[in-house]
Motif scaffolding. Structure first.
Motif, mmCIF file in Angstrom:
data_model
loop_
_atom_site.group_PDB
_atom_site.id
_atom_site.type_symbol
_atom_site.label_atom_id
_atom_site.label_comp_id
_atom_site.label_asym_id
_atom_site.label_seq_id
_atom_site.Cartn_x
_atom_site.Cartn_y
_atom_site.Cartn_z
ATOM 1 N N ARG A 23 17.939 30.426 76.478
ATOM 2 C CA ARG A 23 17.332 29.095 76.320
ATOM 3 C C ARG A 23 16.165 29.170 75.332
ATOM 4 O O ARG A 23 15.998 28.296 74.480
ATOM 5 N N ALA A 24 15.341 30.208 75.457
ATOM 6 C CA ALA A 24 14.199 30.366 74.552
ATOM 7 C C ALA A 24 14.664 30.625 73.119
ATOM 8 O O ALA A 24 14.077 30.119 72.156
ATOM 9 N N ILE A 25 15.745 31.389 72.970
ATOM 10 C CA ILE A 25 16.272 31.688 71.634
ATOM 11 C C ILE A 25 16.852 30.430 70.986
ATOM 12 O O ILE A 25 16.719 30.225 69.775
ATOM 13 N N THR A 26 17.475 29.570 71.790
ATOM 14 C CA THR A 26 17.965 28.297 71.217
ATOM 15 C C THR A 26 16.793 27.477 70.679
ATOM 16 O O THR A 26 16.910 26.840 69.632
ATOM 17 N N ARG A 176 11.673 42.656 66.604
ATOM 18 C CA ARG A 176 11.430 42.888 68.033
ATOM 19 C C ARG A 176 10.709 41.686 68.635
ATOM 20 O O ARG A 176 9.649 41.278 68.162
ATOM 21 N N ILE A 177 11.299 41.135 69.683
ATOM 22 C CA ILE A 177 10.684 40.056 70.447
ATOM 23 C C ILE A 177 10.854 40.398 71.925
ATOM 24 O O ILE A 177 11.983 40.579 72.386
ATOM 25 N N PRO A 178 9.755 40.497 72.686
ATOM 26 C CA PRO A 178 9.885 40.839 74.111
ATOM 27 C C PRO A 178 10.490 39.682 74.890
ATOM 28 O O PRO A 178 11.034 38.752 74.301
ATOM 29 N N THR A 179 10.410 39.745 76.186
ATOM 30 C CA THR A 179 10.901 38.621 76.988
ATOM 31 C C THR A 179 10.159 37.351 76.581
ATOM 32 O O THR A 179 8.948 37.370 76.349
ATOM 33 N N ILE A 180 10.889 36.264 76.432
ATOM 34 C CA ILE A 180 10.268 34.985 76.056
ATOM 35 C C ILE A 180 10.810 33.868 76.940
ATOM 36 O O ILE A 180 11.924 33.948 77.455
ATOM 37 N N VAL A 181 9.985 32.827 77.080
ATOM 38 C CA VAL A 181 10.372 31.657 77.870
ATOM 39 C C VAL A 181 10.376 30.433 76.969
ATOM 40 O O VAL A 181 9.781 30.428 75.892
ATOM 41 N N TYR A 365 2.212 36.033 73.894
ATOM 42 C CA TYR A 365 3.292 37.009 73.696
ATOM 43 C C TYR A 365 4.649 36.604 74.264
ATOM 44 O O TYR A 365 5.672 37.115 73.814
ATOM 45 N N PHE A 366 4.678 35.742 75.278
ATOM 46 C CA PHE A 366 5.935 35.470 75.967
ATOM 47 C C PHE A 366 6.445 34.040 75.792
ATOM 48 O O PHE A 366 7.378 33.629 76.479
ATOM 49 N N TYR A 367 5.834 33.298 74.882
ATOM 50 C CA TYR A 367 6.253 31.929 74.615
ATOM 51 C C TYR A 367 6.965 31.904 73.261
ATOM 52 O O TYR A 367 6.461 32.447 72.283
ATOM 53 N N PHE A 368 8.130 31.266 73.197
ATOM 54 C CA PHE A 368 8.943 31.324 71.978
ATOM 55 C C PHE A 368 8.184 30.866 70.740
ATOM 56 O O PHE A 368 8.407 31.365 69.629
ATOM 57 N N LYS A 369 7.253 29.921 70.898
ATOM 58 C CA LYS A 369 6.544 29.376 69.743
ATOM 59 C C LYS A 369 5.710 30.428 69.008
ATOM 60 O O LYS A 369 5.417 30.271 67.827
ATOM 61 N N ALA A 370 5.348 31.498 69.705
ATOM 62 C CA ALA A 370 4.541 32.551 69.088
ATOM 63 C C ALA A 370 5.328 33.318 68.023
ATOM 64 O O ALA A 370 4.741 34.034 67.199
ATOM 65 N N TYR A 371 6.661 33.169 68.017
ATOM 66 C CA TYR A 371 7.503 33.976 67.125
ATOM 67 C C TYR A 371 8.257 33.152 66.086
ATOM 68 O O TYR A 371 9.104 33.699 65.367
#
Length: 385
Positions: A23-26, A176-181, A365-371
């Motif tokens: 879901r975060a990757i979408t 590299r992207i750790p776990t994201i929400v 670090y764990f929010y998709f917007k950071a990447y």
């Protein structure tokens, strides 16, 4: 015309940890201007119906229309091949992004010829993960793909430094992207008020896999705490009472069963509420390759609710958890006992500060917007290559 990406996943949109990551990757792809299409064997929505096609958050979502279990899974690759061929013909994506589906990766690679293929890699399995070790057909298929399949993709999204360093030697484009929400609770509970009676509620949300997550050290720590032991309570979801008994053993379970609340399997969208109502998230992982290659979804899920964690140091956890700041890293039951005692005698202000820092860590670090920017540059390199 807006470019299309087909995401091939093992799980979407709810139910399993991987579903949350997808879901975060979408959302990452959409933020970069892509139109997203998703294929998942099983489409798990809140209504629990079985779909072969539906819309989710403006995303065309394809599935098989039924869940395939047990020995019938032998036909899954054949059904998958027919379904993916059909989707590729209809949608004509400019890019395909796939989970590491080792039972059918070579089918995917053969079908995807006219556009780049990106691999999402978040597991490097250890033989001990499987009942029959190196002789397990799961491990054999994983090893074949790892050595001769995955190396031929156009890009890799790695979840950890261990996987990232492996692929950087053989694949041109790696990120590299750790776990994201896909969302952050800006109104998460960060204030702690325990002025009347100090108690701690610890949450474990997941599965007690044979060589993956454990909670036994946290119960063994209660034996060391003595007078403090009756102030520690456990909320456990994702597993049954029987599984907990098998995991802890009758003696340990019976000793502390009055301090255990078992929820069993609950909808994924209910887990944030549990984290918000608990003081710490917990899990303990063995020191083995699969632990260091992966990265727990629980950290992103819990810390995005302002909940700090008490965990051991596996994989990249020490990059994000700082002792006494936004959680605790422990080595054994004695460490856990010392941490629990330290927290119980700490002030409400100190515990509130820790919850606030946990939430800030999740946003950073764990929010998709950071990447978004980094991910867009990665996708552009893949497309140009």
């Amino acid at each position: 015309m807006q470019k299309k990406v087909l995401i091939i996943a093992s799980s979407f949109a709810f139910g399993r940890p991987m579903a949350l990551r997808i879901r975060a990757i979408t959302e990452l792809f959409k933020a970069c201007g892509w139109k997203v299409i998703v294929y998942s064997d099983v489409i798990t929505l809140e209504d629990k119906k079985e779909y072969d096609y539906t819309m989710f958050n403006d995303i065309k979502t394809y599935g098989l229309g039924r869940q395939i279990k047990g020995f019938k899974k032998i036909v899954l690759p054949f059904l998958y091949k027919r379904r993916i061929s059909n989707i590729l013909e209809i949608e004509k994506p400019a890019l395909v992004f796939t989970n590491s589906l080792y039972d059918r990766f070579f089918i995917t690679r053969k079908l995807v010829k006219s556009c780049p293929l990106i691999l999402e890699s978040c597991e490097w399995y250890d033989p001990s993960t499987y009942k029959y070790g190196k002789f397990s057909h799961h491990y054999i298929l994983h090893t074949i793909c790892w050595k001769w399949g995955y190396i031929h993709v156009d890009g890799v999204l790695a979840i950890s430094r261990l996987i990232e360093s492996h692929y950087k030697k053989i694949v041109k484009n790696v990120i590299r992207i750790p776990t994201i929400v896909d969302s952050i609770n800006d109104e998460a509970r960060v204030k702690v008020n325990t002025s009347k009676e100090k108690k701690l509620r610890l949450l474990f949300a997941g599965s007690l896999a044979r060589t993956k997550d454990s909670i036994r050290p946290y119960f063994e720590a209660l034996d060391i705490l003595e007078d403090y032991a009756n102030t520690i309570f456990f909320d456990i979801c994702g597993v049954s009472e029987e599984e907990i008994i098998n995991h802890l053993g009758y003696e340990l379970y019976n000793k502390y069963k009055k301090q255990i609340r078992v929820y069993g399997k609950i909808p994924q969208n209910k887990i944030p509420e549990l984290y918000s109502n608990c003081d710490f998230g917990i899990f303990f992982r063995p020191n083995q390759r699969s632990s260091h290659a992966g990265f727990s979804t629980k950290l992103g899920e819990g810390m995005s609710c302002g909940t700090p964690f008490i965990v051991n140091d596996t994989g990249d956890i020490s990059l994000y958890i700082k002792n006494g700041i936004n959680g605790y890293i422990v080595k054994n039951d004695k460490d856990i006992a010392n941490v629990l005692k330290e927290v119980l005698v700490s002030s409400d202000y100190e515990r509130s500060e820790m919850r606030e820092k946990a939430l800030l860590t999740a946003k950073k670090y764990f929010y998709f917007k950071a990447y978004i920017r980094e991910f867009e540059m990665f996708i552009n390199r893949v497309m140009e290559g």
